[in-house]
Design a protein around this motif. Structure first.
Motif, short mmCIF file in Angstrom:
data_model
loop_
_atom_site.label_atom_id
_atom_site.label_comp_id
_atom_site.label_asym_id
_atom_site.label_seq_id
_atom_site.Cartn_x
_atom_site.Cartn_y
_atom_site.Cartn_z
N ALA A 1 -3.39 17.89 3.90
CA ALA A 1 -1.95 17.87 3.37
C ALA A 1 -1.49 19.14 2.47
CB ALA A 1 -1.74 16.51 2.48
N GLY A 2 -2.56 19.86 1.86
CA GLY A 2 -2.32 21.05 1.14
C GLY A 2 -2.17 22.29 1.90
N GLY A 3 -2.85 22.08 3.09
CA GLY A 3 -2.72 23.48 4.16
C GLY A 3 -3.30 24.57 3.14
N GLY B 1 1.08 9.04 2.91
CA GLY B 1 2.37 8.94 2.03
C GLY B 1 1.99 9.29 0.61
N ILE B 2 1.01 8.34 0.10
CA ILE B 2 0.35 8.95 -1.15
C ILE B 2 -0.14 10.21 -1.35
CG2 ILE B 2 -1.55 8.06 -3.05
CD1 ILE B 2 -1.18 5.23 -1.80
N VAL B 3 -0.75 10.70 -0.30
CA VAL B 3 -1.56 12.12 -0.47
C VAL B 3 -0.30 13.06 -0.51
CG1 VAL B 3 -2.52 13.79 0.83
CG2 VAL B 3 -3.61 11.60 0.71
N ASP B 4 0.67 13.00 0.38
CA ASP B 4 1.74 13.73 0.65
C ASP B 4 2.61 13.88 -0.61
OD1 ASP B 4 1.20 14.34 3.25
OD2 ASP B 4 2.73 13.08 4.20
N ARG B 5 2.71 12.70 -1.20
CA ARG B 5 3.51 12.80 -2.55
C ARG B 5 2.79 13.39 -3.53
NH1 ARG B 5 4.92 7.62 -0.81
NH2 ARG B 5 3.24 6.51 -2.16
N ALA B 6 1.59 13.20 -3.67
CA ALA B 6 0.67 13.93 -4.68
C ALA B 6 0.63 15.26 -4.53
CB ALA B 6 -0.70 13.38 -4.49
N VAL B 7 0.38 16.09 -3.11
CA VAL B 7 0.25 17.31 -2.96
C VAL B 7 1.45 18.10 -2.89
CG1 VAL B 7 -0.84 18.87 -1.30
CG2 VAL B 7 -1.84 16.76 -1.59
N GLY B 8 2.72 17.48 -2.33
CA GLY B 8 3.77 17.81 -2.17
C GLY B 8 4.25 18.79 -3.42
N ALA C 1 0.88 -1.09 0.12
CA ALA C 1 -0.14 0.08 0.05
C ALA C 1 0.92 1.29 0.17
CB ALA C 1 -0.91 -0.21 1.33
N ALA C 2 2.01 1.15 0.58
CA ALA C 2 2.83 2.35 0.82
C ALA C 2 3.93 2.46 -0.26
CB ALA C 2 3.43 2.41 2.08
N ASN C 3 4.06 1.50 -1.19
CA ASN C 3 5.01 1.40 -2.11
C ASN C 3 4.91 2.45 -3.39
OD1 ASN C 3 7.27 0.75 -4.10
ND2 ASN C 3 6.72 -1.21 -4.20
#
Length: 210
Positions: free
Chosen positions: A185-187, A137-144, A101-103
């Motif tokens: 995550a987007g703040g 992790g998925i969200v942070d990568r997408a939004v970051g 799931a985290a990969n």
């Protein structure tokens, strides 16, 4: 109908190892999808009754399927689905499912999604923590890496999805939580969604955890 009945009779006598072979060979449209679904259902029934007879074999089959081709990805999704069907009895698979799931290098988003669903169905504290960490992790990568404009568009899209759920007689809290995770995550870059978030916060149908 008779053919389906005969197929069901054959599956009823099949060992878990044989059922995994049948499922793997018929997990996508290049095989007999109906037979594959029947094999998955049969594995789920056996696995709920006797997890030790099914879960280790399914885990080994997942690990042996790298997911490079479309057929392999379909196999991974189907095999993970067996663990999802078994639910709490598949607790031994939590570390493997959490890793999938985290990969970020998993080639198919649906594989990660299915792993997250399986973790939710297993439902132990470790499983839920693995699912939530993977989702973050998925969200942070997408939004970051989002630009200001793409973040604004993302905020509008998820605000729309939230409003759609709020219009429903029975809003889906998992769907709402998925959008809320992205917005959180987007703040400040997700300010366009603020009115919708206020509306969701005032909706008495939703739990305080949403």
């Amino acid at each position: 109908v008779l053919a389906q009945q005969r197929g069901g009779d054959a599956l009823a006598a099949a060992t878990p190892a044989r059922l995994i072979e049948i499922l793997s060979a018929n997990a996508d449209i290049s095989g007999d999808v109906v037979l594959g679904i029947a094999a998955r259902e049969r594995l789920g029934v056996i696995g709920k009754r006797d997890p030790a007879a099914v879960v280790p074999l399914v885990m080994a089959a997942i690990e042996a399927t790298r997911g490079v081709t479309r057929q392999e990805q379909a196999r991974r999704i189907a095999l993970i689905g067996v663990l999802s069907d078994i639910g709490p009895g598949a607790e031994a698979a939590v570390p493997l499912l959490s890793a999938i799931a985290a990969n970020p290098n998993e080639r198919n988003d649906f594989v990660r999604t299915q792993a997250g669903l399986a973790l939710g169905n297993i439902g132990t504290a470790e499983a839920l923590a693995g699912r939530d960490a993977a989702n973050r992790g998925i969200v942070d990568r997408a939004v970051g890496g989002a630009t200001a404009e793409s973040a604004r568009q993302m905020a509008e899209e998820h605000a729309y999805l939230i409003r759609q759920e709020l219009r429903s007689p029975s809003p889906s809290e998992p769907m709402l939580e998925a959008s809320l995770d992205v917005l959180a995550a987007g703040g400040a870059r997700m300010a366009a969604a603020a009115p919708t978030l206020a509306r969701a916060a005032a909706d008495t149908r939703l739990s305080s955890a949403t």
